[in-house]
Design a protein around this motif. Structure first.
Motif, PDB file in Angstrom:
ATOM      1  N   LYS A  80      -1.861 -18.406  20.196  1.00 10.85           N
ATOM      2  CA  LYS A  80      -2.622 -19.657  20.273  1.00 10.85           C
ATOM      3  C   LYS A  80      -4.064 -19.435  19.806  1.00 10.85           C
ATOM      4  CE  LYS A  80      -3.025 -23.642  23.204  1.00 10.85           C
ATOM      5  NZ  LYS A  80      -2.592 -24.284  24.422  1.00 10.85           N
ATOM      6  N   GLU A 143       5.058 -23.346  14.287  1.00 12.34           N
ATOM      7  CA  GLU A 143       4.494 -23.118  15.617  1.00 12.34           C
ATOM      8  C   GLU A 143       5.158 -23.961  16.706  1.00 12.34           C
ATOM      9  OE1 GLU A 143       2.447 -20.694  16.206  1.00 12.34           O
ATOM     10  OE2 GLU A 143       2.024 -20.215  14.127  1.00 12.34           O
ATOM     11  N   TYR A 145       4.450 -27.215  17.548  1.00 12.11           N
ATOM     12  CA  TYR A 145       3.621 -28.223  18.205  1.00 12.11           C
ATOM     13  C   TYR A 145       4.194 -29.615  17.956  1.00 12.11           C
ATOM     14  CZ  TYR A 145      -0.075 -24.810  19.096  1.00 12.11           C
ATOM     15  OH  TYR A 145      -0.804 -23.738  19.546  1.00 12.11           O
TER      16      TYR A 145
END
Length: 189
Positions: A80, A143, A145
């Motif tokens: 992150k 990722e 998201y």
């Protein structure tokens, strides 16, 4: 049994690193640097700049190590930081252009696209995307998201995030199809 041992060793290394032990910090760096360089590289085209971003990210990791609460994976916590560092780097380089949202779009489907590419070839195709498309694509597809998270991270609307992803997928699909046609001899280079 090795997984438990690894976790305990990592946890001990983190605790020592928090106390300032350089050897523990070096071991943690050595354990995670290759993956984190790969994370930075997905956002930053130039490998030298990606390395710079990764090093800057590790500086933040070690200066904020006491904030890690041993909840969730340490690698995820570092990842992150690397993603945020990569985005910050790109923002400093130039203004990232996000095309305004498109009201009517449909999800691009990858089901019918057969990809016979290696990781390096796929990375090259992703690198060819415009900055805004690439950032949203990587945040979403790689990722994991969600659009509302991406919108918050990048300071754009959720609709713009969806639009950027749609356009990125469409461009990638066209490039993959073109490469497949070239590979199959349908197009001369």
């Amino acid at each position: 049994m090795k997984v438990i041992q690894f976790y305990k060793n990592e946890k001990q290394l983190i605790k020592k690193a928090i106390k300032g032990h350089r050897d523990a910090q070096r071991k943690l760096y050595d354990m995670h640097a290759p993956k984190m360089l790969s994370v930075c590289r997905t956002y930053v085209k130039d490998v030298q700049f990606a390395e710079e971003v990764m090093l800057s990210g590790f500086l933040k990791v070690f200066t904020n190590l006491q904030r890690y609460r041993f909840e969730g994976s340490f690698e995820g916590w570092i990842r992150k930081i690397m993603v945020n560092e990569s985005i910050s780097f790109l923002r400093k380089q130039k203004d990232i252009v996000f095309v305004e949202e498109v009201a009517n779009y449909t999800e691009a489907s990858w089901d019918h696209v057969q990809v016979a590419f290696g990781v390096a070839q796929l990375q090259e195709l992703i690198d060819q995307l415009p900055e805004g498309y690439r950032m949203v694509f990587v945040l979403y597809a790689i990722e994991g998201y969600k659009h509302h998270e991406i919108a918050t991270m990048l300071g754009i609307s959720e609709g713009t995030s969806k639009s950027q992803l749609f356009k990125a997928r469409k461009m990638l699909q066209q490039q993959v199809n073109k490469q497949n046609r070239i590979h199959n001899g349908a197009i001369e280079v």
